[in-house]
Design a protein around this motif. Structure first.
Motif, PDB file in Angstrom:
ATOM      1  N   GLU A  19       7.850  11.084  -3.369  1.00  0.00           N
ATOM      2  CA  GLU A  19       8.515  10.703  -2.125  1.00  0.00           C
ATOM      3  C   GLU A  19       7.498  10.242  -1.084  1.00  0.00           C
ATOM      4  O   GLU A  19       7.738   9.279  -0.338  1.00  0.00           O
ATOM      5  N   THR A  20       6.348  10.922  -1.040  1.00  0.00           N
ATOM      6  CA  THR A  20       5.304  10.528  -0.087  1.00  0.00           C
ATOM      7  C   THR A  20       4.727   9.162  -0.447  1.00  0.00           C
ATOM      8  O   THR A  20       4.533   8.310   0.434  1.00  0.00           O
ATOM      9  N   ILE A  21       4.442   8.928  -1.724  1.00  0.00           N
ATOM     10  CA  ILE A  21       3.907   7.626  -2.154  1.00  0.00           C
ATOM     11  C   ILE A  21       4.938   6.522  -1.915  1.00  0.00           C
ATOM     12  O   ILE A  21       4.593   5.407  -1.511  1.00  0.00           O
ATOM     13  N   ALA A  22       6.204   6.842  -2.130  1.00  0.00           N
ATOM     14  CA  ALA A  22       7.257   5.852  -1.876  1.00  0.00           C
ATOM     15  C   ALA A  22       7.259   5.428  -0.409  1.00  0.00           C
ATOM     16  O   ALA A  22       7.531   4.265  -0.088  1.00  0.00           O
ATOM     17  N   SER A  23       6.952   6.376   0.493  1.00  0.00           N
ATOM     18  CA  SER A  23       6.918   6.019   1.914  1.00  0.00           C
ATOM     19  C   SER A  23       5.754   5.084   2.226  1.00  0.00           C
ATOM     20  O   SER A  23       5.826   4.287   3.166  1.00  0.00           O
ATOM     21  N   LEU A  24       4.676   5.150   1.437  1.00  0.00           N
ATOM     22  CA  LEU A  24       3.578   4.195   1.585  1.00  0.00           C
ATOM     23  C   LEU A  24       3.984   2.821   1.067  1.00  0.00           C
ATOM     24  O   LEU A  24       3.715   1.791   1.699  1.00  0.00           O
ATOM     25  N   HIS A  25       4.633   2.796  -0.081  1.00  0.00           N
ATOM     26  CA  HIS A  25       5.069   1.518  -0.640  1.00  0.00           C
ATOM     27  C   HIS A  25       6.128   0.846   0.230  1.00  0.00           C
ATOM     28  O   HIS A  25       6.324  -0.378   0.135  1.00  0.00           O
ATOM     29  N   ALA A  26       6.797   1.609   1.075  1.00  0.00           N
ATOM     30  CA  ALA A  26       7.824   1.042   1.958  1.00  0.00           C
ATOM     31  C   ALA A  26       7.256   0.537   3.275  1.00  0.00           C
ATOM     32  O   ALA A  26       8.005   0.000   4.101  1.00  0.00           O
ATOM     33  N   GLN A  27       5.940   0.674   3.500  1.00  0.00           N
ATOM     34  CA  GLN A  27       5.352   0.246   4.764  1.00  0.00           C
ATOM     35  C   GLN A  27       5.475  -1.269   4.952  1.00  0.00           C
ATOM     36  O   GLN A  27       5.200  -2.045   4.037  1.00  0.00           O
ATOM     37  N   SER A  28       5.860  -1.671   6.157  1.00  0.00           N
ATOM     38  CA  SER A  28       5.913  -3.100   6.468  1.00  0.00           C
ATOM     39  C   SER A  28       4.509  -3.692   6.563  1.00  0.00           C
ATOM     40  O   SER A  28       4.324  -4.901   6.355  1.00  0.00           O
ATOM     41  N   THR A  30       1.109  -3.882   4.737  1.00  0.00           N
ATOM     42  CA  THR A  30       0.757  -3.637   3.338  1.00  0.00           C
ATOM     43  C   THR A  30      -0.744  -3.604   3.063  1.00  0.00           C
ATOM     44  O   THR A  30      -1.161  -3.322   1.931  1.00  0.00           O
ATOM     45  N   ASP A  31      -1.568  -3.878   4.080  1.00  0.00           N
ATOM     46  CA  ASP A  31      -3.017  -3.948   3.861  1.00  0.00           C
ATOM     47  C   ASP A  31      -3.640  -2.558   3.997  1.00  0.00           C
ATOM     48  O   ASP A  31      -4.363  -2.265   4.933  1.00  0.00           O
ATOM     49  N   TRP A  32      -3.330  -1.688   3.023  1.00  0.00           N
ATOM     50  CA  TRP A  32      -3.838  -0.321   3.047  1.00  0.00           C
ATOM     51  C   TRP A  32      -4.354   0.081   1.669  1.00  0.00           C
ATOM     52  O   TRP A  32      -4.024  -0.536   0.656  1.00  0.00           O
ATOM     53  N   PHE A  98       2.440   2.238  10.065  1.00  0.00           N
ATOM     54  CA  PHE A  98       1.117   1.610  10.044  1.00  0.00           C
ATOM     55  C   PHE A  98       1.079   0.352  10.902  1.00  0.00           C
ATOM     56  O   PHE A  98       0.104   0.106  11.623  1.00  0.00           O
ATOM     57  N   ALA A  99       2.129  -0.454  10.838  1.00  0.00           N
ATOM     58  CA  ALA A  99       2.151  -1.693  11.610  1.00  0.00           C
ATOM     59  C   ALA A  99       2.018  -1.409  13.100  1.00  0.00           C
ATOM     60  O   ALA A  99       1.256  -2.086  13.815  1.00  0.00           O
TER      61      ALA A  99
END
Length: 349
Positions: A19-28, A30-32, A98-99
């Motif tokens: 669930e935590t990794i999914a929240s990273l993949h959902a970031q608008s 993406t340069d992380w 992040f954005a």
């Protein structure tokens, strides 16, 4: 090089990591990159992390179990981004986190760290966080004198500033290492917060935030006592233990005298804050509001526990504490509850 390096300590997190990794993949934004240091987990945490076909996710296996501070230090040593984002293995970053943090730091070169407003996530339910809002940089400076006002997983900071700290996080300040980090990095710039909920902070049994143990209390006392000496001098009364016990650990105040001593100390800090920062009217209002809210919360807890009588609390009403931030009716109800609890303790004794 990625713009943002996410640093994460991992230990037995297999159940919640997806669930935590999914929240990273959902970031608008993406340069992380994610630098996840597994601290010798006994479950399938490494397998979960390595299952992602994403070159942005880097997994490091610690040779020995050193705890989350050591693991985060290892992760930070590998960070390549101009900014670093903190994220624990069980917390959830909302898509624009992040954005908005990158845009804020780009636009405010005098700010070294920016956090976000945060809600709680418990058993699948979202509830409002108990951190003050809004939090200006000036209010953060005040709150840092009495409590930890920032959720670790919500912060993003400048990598070059954090590299000036040796070490990144201090193992000797375990359990308050994030609070210690905020105090240390403050020397290089302002701390700010985006007043929008961009993180869900997970509450669950066994979490470090739920275990305000003896080590955590001892380290928090040490940290705040050092800061209070800087502000008030070596000869100032030592009320740090009272702050840690009743403000940070939320133990009910045992009697009216202790409540009075605690707020006498807070008044000394408030006067020193006035001299050092010369706050504008808005900041003064925000600071005094938080002091008033704290007084009402501690009074309510003390009266409800049956340790303080209502008339004792009211008789010690500090100068400057607003009556608008609480309810005398609520204190009266708490007095009834406290009386019942006091009787039960007497019967049990």
């Amino acid at each position: 090089m990625p713009a943002v390096s996410v640093i994460m300590a991992v230990y037995n997190g297999a159940a919640l990591l997806p669930e935590t990794i999914a929240s990273l993949h959902a970031q608008s934004f993406t340069d992380w990159e994610l630098i996840a240091v597994d601290d010798c987990s006994k479950d399938e945490s490494v397998a979960v992390l390595e299952s992602y076909a994403d070159p942005r996710i880097r997994v490091i296996r610690a040779a020995t179990n050193g705890g989350p501070v050591v693991a985060r230090n290892l992760a930070f040593a590998e960070a390549r981004g101009r900014y670093c984002a903190a994220l624990d293995q069980d917390d959830i970053s909302l898509p624009d986190r992040f954005a908005k943090q990158v845009a804020f730091l780009d636009a405010h070169p005098d700010t070294v760290l920016v956090s976000t407003a945060t809600n709680f996530l418990q058993d699948g339910e979202i509830s409002p966080g108990n951190w003050p809002r809004p939090m200006t940089p000036e209010l953060i400076d005040w709150l840092m004198l009495v409590q930890n006002p920032i959720a670790w997983s919500s912060v993003m900071f400048r990598t070059d500033a954090a590299r000036r700290l040796t070490p990144f996080e201090r193992p000797k300040m375990r359990y308050v290492e994030d609070f210690d980090f905020y105090h240390r990095i403050r020397a290089f710039g302002r701390l700010a917060q985006i007043d929008e909920v961009l993180l869900h902070y997970r509450i669950h049994a066994g979490g470090a935030s739920n275990m305000f143990n003896a080590t955590m209390r001892d380290h928090a006392r040490k940290l705040l006592r050092e800061r209070h000496r800087e502000w008030l001098g070596e000869d100032a009364p030592d009320f740090t233990a009272l702050l840690v016990e009743h403000v940070m650990a939320r133990e009910p105040v045992p009697d009216g005298e202790t409540l009075e001593r605690l707020f006498e100390g807070i008044a000394m800090l408030r006067a020193a804050f006035e001299v050092r920062f010369k706050p504008d009217r808005r900041t003064a209002v925000l600071v005094d509001r938080e002091i008033s809210r704290l007084w009402w919360r501690l009074c309510r807890a003390g009266v409800r526990s049956g340790r303080i009588a209502l008339h004792q609390a009211v008789a010690r009403w500090p100068e400057g504490v607003s009556k608008r931030e609480g309810s005398v009716t609520d204190l009266a109800v708490s007095q009834v509850i406290g009386g019942m609890r006091a009787v039960k303790r007497g019967l049990a004794g």
